[in-house]
Design a protein around this motif. Structure first.
Motif, PDB file in Angstrom:
ATOM      1  N   UNK A   1       8.215  59.685  22.349  1.00  0.00           N
ATOM      2  CA  UNK A   1       9.532  59.921  21.759  1.00  0.00           C
ATOM      3  C   UNK A   1       9.947  58.664  21.020  1.00  0.00           C
ATOM      4  N   UNK A   2      10.730  58.850  19.963  1.00  0.00           N
ATOM      5  CA  UNK A   2      11.220  57.683  19.237  1.00  0.00           C
ATOM      6  C   UNK A   2      12.707  57.841  18.929  1.00  0.00           C
ATOM      7  N   UNK A   3      13.383  56.708  18.856  1.00  0.00           N
ATOM      8  CA  UNK A   3      14.784  56.670  18.436  1.00  0.00           C
ATOM      9  C   UNK A   3      14.968  55.395  17.637  1.00  0.00           C
ATOM     10  N   UNK A   4      15.152  55.570  16.325  1.00  0.00           N
ATOM     11  CA  UNK A   4      15.193  54.412  15.451  1.00  0.00           C
ATOM     12  C   UNK A   4      13.833  53.742  15.440  1.00  0.00           C
ATOM     13  N   UNK A   5      13.803  52.445  15.745  1.00  0.00           N
ATOM     14  CA  UNK A   5      12.537  51.699  15.752  1.00  0.00           C
ATOM     15  C   UNK A   5      11.910  51.631  17.135  1.00  0.00           C
TER      16      UNK A   5
END
Length: 269
Positions: free
Chosen positions: A64-68
């Motif tokens: 999962x990613x959020x922003x960087x």
């Protein structure tokens, strides 16, 4: 012919082997959320390589990613841990090499990954008794020894006796009882066995002992041989905690069913 499930599984495995950096990236993410830049610095991969690995992991639902920031999902963490264990198993198999076929049957229930850092001592052209020399030096430096063996090697009978008599070694052995039927062929050893019997540090197991090993201090050594043969192909020595714990438990199992060697059972010297 491979099934669709097999093909899909192989495709997922391929994610870990597409790049030599793939596993490093996933293992780095085990420690928690981080950035692509940090992953590149930690793994030595280029930013573009890290990006490709992260994108592929996201497409599989492993990341999962959020922003960087990137982190493993529960599924991704499970896959990473399982593949890590698989790699360690492969390393263990490769390390044992052809010696794996001489590993005693009871020890084959252990995952080979626990042997990946083991010392493997085999006979050489210049020293065909190298495993025996190794064990002798090991015993001389030891404080405590527990052995489960099919038979007693004459070379070590006196060594163990002398080390024990001088208070340098706490020794106990569980030996296959049938071996003592041959003791009359070694009359010089009978007084030693009488002393050990009186000391109570030898127990007889009335049945087949399918493995021979020594637990010496915090390390265990397995003798390697053909199935049902007494010839020695080598000695595998490891301090892996799982193997040592397993060997101690097996030793206690046989010890619980063994009986102390009675001096009256021994032939006259």
């Amino acid at each position: 012919m491979p099934t669709s499930d097999t093909n899909e599984a192989l495709e997922e495995v391929q994610i870990f082997v597409n790049s030599p950096y793939s596993m490093r990236v996933f293992e780095a993410l085990i420690d928690g959320s981080t950035t692509g830049r940090a992953l590149a610095e930690q793994t030595g991969a280029s930013r573009s390589t890290v990006t490709r690995i992260l994108n592929k992991g996201e497409s599989q639902g492993w990341i999962d990613s959020e922003g960087s920031q990137y982190e493993l999902t529960d599924r991704g963490e499970t896959m990473t841990n399982e593949f890590h264990d698989y790699l360690q198993t492969v390393k263990g198999i490769r390390h044992l090499g052809e010696m794996i076929r001489f590993l005693p049957p009871p020890a084959r229930e252990l995952d080979p990954r626990h042997f990946r850092d083991a010392d493997i001592i085999t006979p050489t052209e210049t020293n065909p008794v190298e495993p025996f020399d190794y064990l002798a030096e090991w015993i001389r430096a030891a404080n405590k020894k527990r052995s489960l063996v099919r038979l007693a090697v004459s070379r070590f009978v006196k060594l163990i006796h002398d080390q024990s008599m001088h208070g340098q070694l706490d020794s106990e052995s569980v030996i296959e009882a049938s071996w003592f039927d041959t003791l009359g062929e070694e009359p010089k050893q009978i007084p030693i066995w009488q002393t050990r019997a009186e000391r109570g540090d030898v127990l007889l197991y009335d049945g087949e002992v399918p493995i021979s090993f020594h637990i010496i201090d915090t390390t265990v050594g397995f003798w390697l041989s053909e199935d049902d043969q007494n010839g020695v192909e080598g000695l595998v020595v490891t301090d892996d905690p799982v193997v040592v714990s397993w060997a101690k438990s097996l030793y206690e199992d046989y010890r619980d069913e063994a009986e102390p060697l009675n001096p009256t059972m021994l032939p006259e010297a």
